[in-house]
Motif scaffolding. Structure first.
Motif, mmCIF file in Angstrom:
data_model
loop_
_atom_site.group_PDB
_atom_site.id
_atom_site.type_symbol
_atom_site.label_atom_id
_atom_site.label_comp_id
_atom_site.label_asym_id
_atom_site.label_seq_id
_atom_site.Cartn_x
_atom_site.Cartn_y
_atom_site.Cartn_z
ATOM 1 N N PRO A 61 0.816 -1.220 0.000
ATOM 2 C CA PRO A 61 0.000 0.000 0.000
ATOM 3 C C PRO A 61 0.849 1.270 0.000
ATOM 4 O O PRO A 61 1.920 1.319 0.629
ATOM 5 C CB PRO A 61 -0.805 -0.113 1.300
ATOM 6 C CG PRO A 61 -0.789 -1.560 1.647
ATOM 7 C CD PRO A 61 0.518 -2.090 1.161
ATOM 8 N N THR A 62 0.365 2.272 -0.713
ATOM 9 C CA THR A 62 1.030 3.569 -0.716
ATOM 10 C C THR A 62 0.646 4.340 0.541
ATOM 11 O O THR A 62 -0.249 3.933 1.295
ATOM 12 C CB THR A 62 0.607 4.381 -1.947
ATOM 13 O OG1 THR A 62 -0.799 4.668 -1.838
ATOM 14 C CG2 THR A 62 0.870 3.615 -3.238
ATOM 15 N N ARG A 115 -2.719 3.856 2.759
ATOM 16 C CA ARG A 115 -2.659 3.539 4.181
ATOM 17 C C ARG A 115 -3.390 4.566 5.037
ATOM 18 O O ARG A 115 -3.723 4.298 6.189
ATOM 19 C CB ARG A 115 -1.200 3.420 4.638
ATOM 20 C CG ARG A 115 -0.577 2.066 4.345
ATOM 21 C CD ARG A 115 0.718 1.888 5.100
ATOM 22 N NE ARG A 115 1.755 2.749 4.576
ATOM 23 C CZ ARG A 115 2.740 2.343 3.773
ATOM 24 N NH1 ARG A 115 2.812 1.087 3.417
ATOM 25 N NH2 ARG A 115 3.645 3.188 3.344
ATOM 26 N N SER A 116 -3.638 5.744 4.470
ATOM 27 C CA SER A 116 -4.349 6.772 5.230
ATOM 28 C C SER A 116 -5.861 6.531 5.232
ATOM 29 O O SER A 116 -6.606 7.273 5.865
ATOM 30 C CB SER A 116 -4.045 8.165 4.665
ATOM 31 O OG SER A 116 -4.644 8.339 3.389
ATOM 32 N N HIS A 117 -6.315 5.504 4.497
ATOM 33 C CA HIS A 117 -7.725 5.112 4.456
ATOM 34 C C HIS A 117 -7.878 3.725 5.089
ATOM 35 O O HIS A 117 -6.898 3.067 5.430
ATOM 36 C CB HIS A 117 -8.232 5.055 3.018
ATOM 37 C CG HIS A 117 -8.295 6.377 2.325
ATOM 38 N ND1 HIS A 117 -7.190 6.996 1.792
ATOM 39 C CD2 HIS A 117 -9.347 7.203 2.069
ATOM 40 C CE1 HIS A 117 -7.545 8.148 1.231
ATOM 41 N NE2 HIS A 117 -8.850 8.294 1.386
ATOM 42 N N SER A 118 -9.116 3.278 5.195
ATOM 43 C CA SER A 118 -9.392 1.891 5.574
ATOM 44 C C SER A 118 -8.705 0.957 4.586
ATOM 45 O O SER A 118 -8.572 1.267 3.403
ATOM 46 C CB SER A 118 -10.904 1.650 5.552
ATOM 47 O OG SER A 118 -11.204 0.284 5.395
ATOM 48 N N TYR A 119 -8.288 -0.217 5.055
ATOM 49 C CA TYR A 119 -7.556 -1.151 4.190
ATOM 50 C C TYR A 119 -8.372 -1.598 2.984
ATOM 51 O O TYR A 119 -7.822 -2.026 1.967
ATOM 52 C CB TYR A 119 -7.074 -2.367 4.990
ATOM 53 C CG TYR A 119 -8.155 -3.321 5.445
ATOM 54 C CD1 TYR A 119 -8.518 -4.420 4.669
ATOM 55 C CD2 TYR A 119 -8.812 -3.149 6.666
ATOM 56 C CE1 TYR A 119 -9.499 -5.303 5.092
ATOM 57 C CE2 TYR A 119 -9.790 -4.023 7.087
ATOM 58 C CZ TYR A 119 -10.133 -5.101 6.300
ATOM 59 O OH TYR A 119 -11.103 -5.982 6.719
ATOM 60 N N SER A 146 1.807 0.332 10.298
ATOM 61 C CA SER A 146 1.765 1.453 9.348
ATOM 62 C C SER A 146 0.336 1.896 9.036
ATOM 63 O O SER A 146 0.138 2.939 8.409
ATOM 64 C CB SER A 146 2.472 1.079 8.049
ATOM 65 O OG SER A 146 1.783 0.034 7.385
ATOM 66 N N GLU A 147 -0.679 1.128 9.478
ATOM 67 C CA GLU A 147 -2.068 1.502 9.217
ATOM 68 C C GLU A 147 -2.606 2.518 10.226
ATOM 69 O O GLU A 147 -3.708 3.046 10.043
ATOM 70 C CB GLU A 147 -2.964 0.248 9.224
ATOM 71 C CG GLU A 147 -2.680 -0.700 8.068
ATOM 72 C CD GLU A 147 -3.690 -1.836 7.991
ATOM 73 O OE1 GLU A 147 -4.832 -1.653 8.458
ATOM 74 O OE2 GLU A 147 -3.338 -2.913 7.473
ATOM 75 N N PHE A 185 -4.413 0.171 18.521
ATOM 76 C CA PHE A 185 -3.483 -0.856 18.043
ATOM 77 C C PHE A 185 -2.077 -0.315 18.267
ATOM 78 O O PHE A 185 -1.592 0.531 17.516
ATOM 79 C CB PHE A 185 -3.730 -1.136 16.559
ATOM 80 C CG PHE A 185 -3.137 -2.436 16.081
ATOM 81 C CD1 PHE A 185 -3.913 -3.579 16.010
ATOM 82 C CD2 PHE A 185 -1.796 -2.512 15.728
ATOM 83 C CE1 PHE A 185 -3.362 -4.782 15.568
ATOM 84 C CE2 PHE A 185 -1.243 -3.700 15.295
ATOM 85 C CZ PHE A 185 -2.035 -4.848 15.215
ATOM 86 N N ASN A 186 -1.425 -0.814 19.316
ATOM 87 C CA ASN A 186 -0.159 -0.237 19.740
ATOM 88 C C ASN A 186 1.058 -1.114 19.492
ATOM 89 O O ASN A 186 2.196 -0.639 19.582
ATOM 90 C CB ASN A 186 -0.232 0.100 21.238
ATOM 91 C CG ASN A 186 -1.381 1.059 21.535
ATOM 92 O OD1 ASN A 186 -1.500 2.105 20.895
ATOM 93 N ND2 ASN A 186 -2.227 0.689 22.492
#
Length: 290
Positions: free
Chosen positions: A93-94, A98-102, A139-140, A145-146
């Motif tokens: 993913p670019t 990645r700035s959106h939902s998968y 990266s998402e 989610f840590n």
């Protein structure tokens, strides 16, 4: 006679118990000849689908490296009119993706009505590669989610549910979904990787990462098995295609497609209006007399 029922997943399976060669292996020449006939039928259906303009077809192809995804797509769909089919190959993913939902990048790549869409690697990468490598999920930028340890069984079940809902929405709005897992044996993958290394013109296809991922074979088989068993639904079933023989794998995929799609007898070109159909002979005569 082989039918789609021989390869469809209707109950939980164990991939280790599923053959990587079909029951009746045709010779390469015979398989290629039969494929040429079946893909002409597919091309005729594509033309009707395009004219009908009420349905789309989404074909999802998954498989381990060297399973034959690219060549299968090339050979099965080579008779299609290019305006009616589009292929997407999903890579890493670019930043924008990645700035959106998968699922976002898959939504925007879906085929419109009247078209075939082919996903070469698919939205299932998000429950396959990321499950083998949960560190990729960082990266998402997911809420709550840590660390990779947050990728629990509940997390993956949530994603399976999301994918099922995604596919159900598509089918409810007129998209026919086909999901094919090209089931390759580890030994055959080894042979294909060696061929890439031994043949200079094929060297460009090889990456050292192929060997790193190969060491995780059992992990991948587990994740594929989990994904298939959790997302093979009557509205979007999985087919497990034995892939150790490329010619036979291509033929099986083509036959499953046409066997299923030909059942939709309502998909026909629209009828001409009464005035146009009533004047066909006049139009022919006008053109012939120019």
């Amino acid at each position: 006679m082989t039918t789609s029922k021989d390869y469809i997943v209707e109950r939980n399976i164990s991939l280790s118990q599923v053959a990587t060669l079909p029951k009746n292996v045709l010779g390469k020449k015979e398989a290629k000849k039969e494929l040429s006939e079946v893909r002409r039928e597919l091309a005729e259906f594509q033309a009707k689908l395009y004219a009908h303009d009420k349905h789309a077809v989404l074909v999802c192809i998954q498989g381990m490296d060297t399973s034959g995804k690219d060549s299968l797509i090339r050979e099965v769909f080579k008779d299609f009119n290019v305006r009616g089919v589009i292929q997407h190959s999903f890579k890493v993913p670019t930043d924008i993706e990645r700035s959106h939902s998968y699922l976002w990048r898959h939504y925007i790549a879906l085929p419109s009505k009247g078209h075939f869409g082919i996903f070469n690697r698919t939205h299932y990468e998000n429950v396959l590669v990321t499950r083998v490598h949960p560190e990729y999920l960082m990266s998402e930028n997911l809420p709550h989610f840590n660390s990779p340890n947050d990728a629990t069984e509940e997390f993956w079940q949530m994603r399976f549910d999301q994918i099922n809902n995604f596919e159900k929405e598509l089918t409810q709005n007129g998209t026919f979904i086909f999901k094919f897992f090209l089931h390759l044996s580890k030994e055959e993958q080894k042979n294909r990787l060696l061929r890439r290394l031994h043949r200079p013109e094929k060297n460009w296809k090889f990456s050292a990462d192929d060997l790193k991922e190969r060491k995780l074979w059992d992990n991948y088989m587990y994740c594929y098995e989990q994904a298939i068993n959790n997302t093979s639904k009557d509205y979007a079933p999985w087919h497990v295609i034995p892939a150790d023989d490329k010619a036979n794998a291509r033929l099986l995929v083509a036959k499953i497609l046409i066997e299923t799609l030909s059942q939709y007898q309502e998909i026909q070109p629209p009828k001409l209006d009464d005035e146009t159909s009533g004047n066909i002979d006049l139009y022919i005569k006008a053109l012939e007399n120019e």
